[in-house]
Design a protein around this motif. Structure first.
Motif, short mmCIF file in Angstrom:
data_model
loop_
_atom_site.label_atom_id
_atom_site.label_comp_id
_atom_site.label_asym_id
_atom_site.label_seq_id
_atom_site.Cartn_x
_atom_site.Cartn_y
_atom_site.Cartn_z
N VAL A 12 7.57 87.26 -94.45
CA VAL A 12 8.96 87.29 -94.10
C VAL A 12 9.90 88.17 -94.74
N VAL A 37 8.64 78.58 -92.41
CA VAL A 37 9.05 79.56 -93.31
C VAL A 37 9.29 79.34 -94.80
N VAL A 133 14.80 84.41 -89.15
CA VAL A 133 13.22 84.26 -88.50
C VAL A 133 13.72 83.71 -86.97
#
Ligand code: ASP
Ligand code: MG
Length: 249
Positions: A12, A37, A133
């Protein structure tokens, strides 16, 4: 069916990587993905460094907050040049960093950094990556929703190395995540962070996002837990320390 897809800090860490993540998730939509994440690579280290510096030099804290602002702003800008999502993410970033600055100032005045304060500080990275995200998935035409892990993972009070309380977390995972997946919404959950029964922010310890993914996967229950990372498989030793590290077959 449901699967957990966990993406580490490198996965990420840039707009390009996040666009890759969106495609990996898209390919697996029929399997009912739940995304977990980490913070953007390097961010948790910076947050913790800022906490330590706030006990010493105020200027260093200012530099670190600026670095955090730039790090996230660059990724946001490479995903969205303008428009409502850009504005929304930038205002969320502003809110989280203002909160962070306030906590750093508190630490500085008190000259005291408790494990409890450090958890609130360290948790900022995943709170930010999660929203970015989720927005990127939405922009890619995938219905997604950022879920606050502080309402999801219930832990004990061992700040900095909290243990999930499985039965209580199970109830919340089922209440909060399953209905989203059932309605074809992809939940995006921050790894690493949780909260006590009283709602006080905790963290599971460094590298704890994999553990978050495992806990969520076990409790959904998911048919598979995928760890997407920057190395292929499990290595014999940390390759940054021993270049001869090799993948275990
Ligand atoms: N962001 C946290 C860390 O750097 C958790 C993780 O990445 O798994 O330790
Ligand atoms: Mg990791």
């Amino acid at each position: 069916a449901m699967i957990v897809m966990k993406f580490g800090g490198t996965s990420v860490g840039s707009g390009e990587r996040i666009r890759g993540l969106v495609e990996r998730v898209r390919e697996r939509l029929p399997r009912g993905p739940v995304v977990v994440v980490s913070a953007l690579s390097g961010v948790t280290d910076l947050l913790i460094r800022g906490a330590r510096e706030s006990q010493r030099r105020a200027e260093a804290v200012h530099e670190i907050v600026t670095l955090l602002l730039e790090r996230h702003r660059d990724v946001i800008q490479s995903l969205f040049t303008s428009g409502p999502q850009h504005a929304q993410l930038m205002s969320h970033l502003g809110l989280v960093l203002t909160e962070l600055q306030t906590i750093y100032t508190g630490v500085q005045y008190l000259g005291e950094l408790s494990p409890r304060s450090l958890d609130v500080i360290a948790a900022c990275g995943e709170r930010l990556s999660c929203e970015i995200v989720a927005a990127a998935l939405e922009a890619g035409g995938i219905t997604a929703r950022g879920v606050d892990a502080r309402g999801l993972l219930v832990t004990d009070e061992a700040h900095g190395r909290a243990q999930p309380i499985m039965d209580e977390t199970a109830l919340r995972v089922r209440e909060l995540l399953r209905p989203l997946v059932a309605h074809d919404v992809v939940p995006v959950v921050p790894g690493f962070i949780g909260s006590t029964r009283d709602g006080v922010t905790t963290t599971l310890g460094r590298g704890g996002s994999d553990w978050s993914a495992a806990v969520i996967g076990a409790l959904l229950p998911a048919e598979e837990i995928q760890i997407w990372t920057d190395v292929d498989g499990l290595l014999t030793v940390d390759p940054r320390l021993i270049p001869a590290a090799r993948v275990i077959s």
